[in-house]
Design a protein around this motif. Sequence first.
Motif, mmCIF file in Angstrom:
data_model
loop_
_atom_site.group_PDB
_atom_site.id
_atom_site.type_symbol
_atom_site.label_atom_id
_atom_site.label_comp_id
_atom_site.label_asym_id
_atom_site.label_seq_id
_atom_site.Cartn_x
_atom_site.Cartn_y
_atom_site.Cartn_z
ATOM 1 N N GLY A 156 -3.460 -0.750 9.902
ATOM 2 C CA GLY A 156 -4.741 -0.050 9.989
ATOM 3 C C GLY A 156 -5.100 0.454 11.376
ATOM 4 N N LEU A 160 -7.078 -0.501 3.804
ATOM 5 C CA LEU A 160 -6.300 0.739 3.878
ATOM 6 C C LEU A 160 -6.726 1.761 2.836
ATOM 7 C CD1 LEU A 160 -2.739 -0.718 4.610
ATOM 8 C CD2 LEU A 160 -4.440 0.133 6.239
ATOM 9 N N GLU A 161 -7.545 1.330 1.891
ATOM 10 C CA GLU A 161 -8.034 2.262 0.866
ATOM 11 C C GLU A 161 -9.269 3.013 1.341
ATOM 12 O OE1 GLU A 161 -6.486 2.440 -2.077
ATOM 13 O OE2 GLU A 161 -5.256 0.617 -2.067
ATOM 14 N N ASN A 208 -2.844 6.772 12.110
ATOM 15 C CA ASN A 208 -1.960 5.766 12.689
ATOM 16 C C ASN A 208 -1.202 6.300 13.904
ATOM 17 O OD1 ASN A 208 -1.124 4.682 9.390
ATOM 18 N ND2 ASN A 208 -2.350 3.556 10.849
ATOM 19 N N HIS A 227 0.842 -1.197 0.000
ATOM 20 C CA HIS A 227 0.000 0.000 0.000
ATOM 21 C C HIS A 227 0.882 1.254 0.000
ATOM 22 C CE1 HIS A 227 -3.490 2.485 0.821
ATOM 23 N NE2 HIS A 227 -2.894 2.985 1.890
ATOM 24 N N ARG A 230 -8.668 -0.017 10.659
ATOM 25 C CA ARG A 230 -9.128 -0.027 9.272
ATOM 26 C C ARG A 230 -8.673 -1.319 8.611
ATOM 27 N NH1 ARG A 230 -6.884 4.325 5.763
ATOM 28 N NH2 ARG A 230 -5.084 4.318 7.127
ATOM 29 N N PHE A 279 -11.828 4.616 4.784
ATOM 30 C CA PHE A 279 -11.831 5.096 6.170
ATOM 31 C C PHE A 279 -12.910 4.420 7.019
ATOM 32 C CE2 PHE A 279 -9.413 8.521 4.150
ATOM 33 C CZ PHE A 279 -8.312 8.514 4.994
#
Lengths: 275, 996
Positions: B663, B687-688, A244, A22, B684, B690
């Motif tokens: 997340g 991760l893409e 985070n 990611h 989360r 919210f």
Amino acid sequence: MALAKAIVLTGNGTNCEMEAAHACRVAGFDEVRIAHISELLYGEVRLDDFHFLNLTGGFLDGDDLGSAKAQANRLKYARTSGNGEHLVDQILRFINDGKLILGVCNGFQLMVKMGLLPALGGSYLDQSATLTFNDCGRFQDRWVYLKCNPDSPSVFTKGINGGIYLPIRHGEGKFLVDSDAVLAKIESLNLSVLKYSDADYAAPIMDFPLNPNGSTNAIAGLCDESGRLMGLMPHPEAFLHRTNHPRWTRESLPEEGDGLILFRNAAEYVRSNLL
Amino acid sequence: MAHRIEISLKEQVRDARGERIRREIEDFLHLSVASVRTIDVYSIDAELSQEQLEIIASEPLCDRIIQTYSIDKSAELDFDYLVEVGFRPGVTDNVGRTAREAIEYVTGCPLRDGEGVYTSVLYLLKGDLAAADVEKIATGLLCNTLIQRYRVVDFATFRSGGAKPLGVPKVTAESQPTVREIDLNVTDEELLAISRDGVLALTLEEMKIIQAYFQDSAVVAERKKLGLSEYPTDVELEALAQTWSEHCKHKIFSAHIDYHDENGNREEIRSLFKTCIQGATKKVREQLGERDFCLSVFKDNAGVIKFNDKNSLVFKVETHNSPSALDPYGGALTGIVGVNRDPFGTGMGAKLIFNTDVFCFASPFYDKTLPARLLHPRRIYEGVVEGVEHGGNKSGIPTVNGSLVFDDRFAGKPLVFCGTAGFMPAIINGEPSHLKNIYPGDLIVMTGGRIGKDGIHGATFSSEELSESSPVSAVQIGDPITQKRMTDFLIRARDRGLYNFITDNGAGGLSSSVGEMAKECGGCKLDLAKAPLKYSGLAPWEILISEAQERMSLAVPPAKIDEFLTLARKMGVEATVLGEFTDSGFFHILYNDKTVASLPIDFLHEGLPPMQLRGVWELKKHPEPRPVVKPDYTDDLLELLSSLNICSKESVVRRYDHEVQGGSVVKPFIGIENDGPSDAAVLRPDLESFEGVVVSHGICPRYSDIDTYHMMANAIDEGLRGYVAVGGSLDLVAGLDNFCWCDPVQSDKTPDGEYKTAQLVRANKSLYDYCVAFNVPLISGKDSMKNDFYDGVTKISIPPTVLFSVIGKMDDVRKAVTMDAKRPGDIVYLLGKTAFELGGSEYSALKGFIGNRVPRVDAESALKRYRAYHEAVEKGLVVSCHDLSDGGLAVAVAETAFAGGLGLNIDLQRVLFAGVPCDRRDEVLLFSESASRLLVTVRPEQCELFEEVMGENCFSRIGTVTEETLVTITGIDGTVVLRGALTDFKEAWQSPLREL
């Protein structure tokens, strides 16, 4: 247009591959492949087709023989089917081609134990340092301040102002060197990219918990002399978004997390130099 | 003769492991040791050249920067005593397994059959020690003799060369595997002896049902055709015992209960599970109507709910109590990697996204004598914490939520709850992922680890109380890496559509997994001789019921089998075809093509009539403490903050990776110094996006001493309260119940069984009432009903305990709320009313009382309040929120303050009180644990809006956040009744478990 391609190597206990991939995507890599090591061994995926190799965090082989030891052994001795070359030869070719490798946590341990870092004088595969059990004797998950060495050759840390804040999650993060000469070389060549520090990134710190493991010279991250190979114990891929951050509900923070810059720099480097 | 490679740390390198052992010897055994150094030993029982040995020792096994090695001779050692600890034969040796693979890479070829690598550790002790002390260190700390062996050598003997090594723990086959037949045409006493001696845990009634089945002439004739006699084989008897075990069959929750309440009213309850648990979910789903989000409940290994249109959420919580009592490390490790397989084996298989852990222990500082077989609570604490640490961290699954609960009755059996959630695409290969089907002709495939004698009789053994003679083989050691390899492979196989059905091999092994699968399609035919074994010599029945870990069972269509096996081989995962699914109606088991068991599926699964229980409820009256009125309560708060149930668990939590997968949104510890206690976790999974998952839990066994009805209600409210506090949505939230009870079946050993049964009924009635009232469906759960220790003299029963786990969603994690005070000048609100409810509270416990005034939950008003609060969160009006639980308002105020590094001024006069005026005392307002209350801070400029949103719900402004680093609480007569510095409160809260 040529594509910037990143590969994230997984299998046998790595576990940060999703967020590492990611991070590469967000940072601007056009293609990101999560590849299981078996795909490399069976010749289905070749490192040669990528520009940026991510050795991610995890517990390779359970850290059973010491962190990442079994994987270092596997990469050295396992042969790929087809041409029968050792995986380590693919990695050396990757390095010689001027490409980038980032090792995080278990990936850093792997690089150090394979001798890919610090690899003084370009002597890759010659181990001169190690990462071993934290002084506190326990696995720790906590956030640390990392003072960045502005004079380091690392291509990953360009533009970092002062330092970055990231989580560590390891039981074996204490950096040790073979000899004082090695340490002197690391420091004089500015290879110690990141050091555990105070919250102002003013000075390196040796005391727990700011220095969570008792690392020599508070070293948290290391690069080779080319700056294209880097490893660090903290997890940049774990801080990609402000949510985070452990205090995001009380501090005003930029949308993007501190960890992303390493991946952005990698993408930038690939675009400028390898495409 | 095996080669022996010893790996020592160089002299100048710090031996962190040795230092820790030295400290533990002092802490646990109160013996002083000057130093402890450790050496890793690899015994390689294989034919290797000297050159190969040299490479193996110097490269994979030794880190030459810090270590040295020696081959087939001992290094120069300096010690007074040496203790070497290695595994017993057949016990999982993960390091040995990895070393073996490393050797195979070096030599380029696999070790031969019978060759192996075994590890042990040498502890070199220096100090003024007597031989007896060292023996104590060996057996009391270094070696768990259930699974390990040890030797002690003094320096003189070592020097003289007179010390014998441990030898390799190779399993040697004692005899050819055979199948026995058991004659059941015997007396009742003999029937019971067959059950007892075989650890079958079958009652006389159950044995007689089996006896009757095998006496049926039609059955005998049918068996003859298959070459079976009229006697059951050991394979059949073991399969029945496993399937009918309390652990697998949940006999108590299915029982018919004749229930008598305190007013003499009688009620016949036909299965608590069906009426209260499934019943609650059915009712809630009706209430939800079109908004129902349950996809698969109570039928798979875990519950499945909708997360959004694209993804589903899977959740399961298990307990692993009995094994953790015997081997805390292995038991807990197996607990966590075991529950991982539940969501993984649900639907078509889910990616695992987080773990939760709740442990119930006796005080680690317990200083009374314990029955011989029980391990000290501190050892259990250390072992369990480490087992879950290794299991969770090595699997790459963040441990995001949990707690530690202390009560000395947990010395009888610790409770180890492990939960895991999964995330899967709602549609996989065009089909809903939560559904799966087996077709006759599909192949039975087992993947992952091999079968050994580990974990034999786990299911039946945990269906009995712990005793002196609990079997060794019931203990297993998990192997997270073998499991990780398997799950990496299976997720890929799933996405390629290579199997039709997947389930976990847990308790009961193949007997349970294949038995359950056979029920789906109407039969199976399986050859046990095809199963891959860790070593030879296992009897067929052992292969069938072994609970050796890291295995999944699958149904693979014949057309896909080649692709499935090829992918497995490439990814280094063992996969074996054991037979096929059929529609014969029989559970048909062979060994080398010869039938060794044939049982009708109906008899296996439905042959057991419900158990009959009687429950008689009485409300026990406890001494009530005298009301206290005094000028200052600061010391009480300090003491409460240091109580084991309230104090910080950070030293444990930091050992768990709670951020892997990237997340993490609300972490277990937050606030100005990252050390304030969160109410719930938010993360989360994608991760893409919210969108977030919110998870929390409630557990309050103390209230069971008064009334399990209210214990249950408070556990549900506590779970929801924490969930709501951080911002969880009430439109998509589900619950999971884990019952841990002491044996409620009336017997000589359990003369108060009828009361315990009534306690169980009360808890279940409450579960139904409150789930329905809160509109929270139950999606899965588990019960563990035999949490007692009994050695013939001492009986220790745990307090009835329910863990209520809550999982749900928040639409935008950027709106999450944490519990730390954020800004001076913010206004402090208390939502909800406080009543005189000190019964079962931490405060009463501190004063040596249980009391009777247990908190009562008013679900209707709580739900309205929670909804209004959630709207305030959605509108961004809430700056911080902390739920009130153990220790009441005073503790919540102190935690909010020190987590934020800011002072709080609180006025008790402004606290809403429910009750008669004479009960409205400072003591009550400070420490009462009344349910459904939240402590909220709001920016002054948003107070008007906040109050408007809260509307008619009961809430009140009770103070302000200040710049001072003090907590000041003014009592109802206007004078300060509690005042202290944040640093003092925080120190009191952090110190008790800091060094553990």
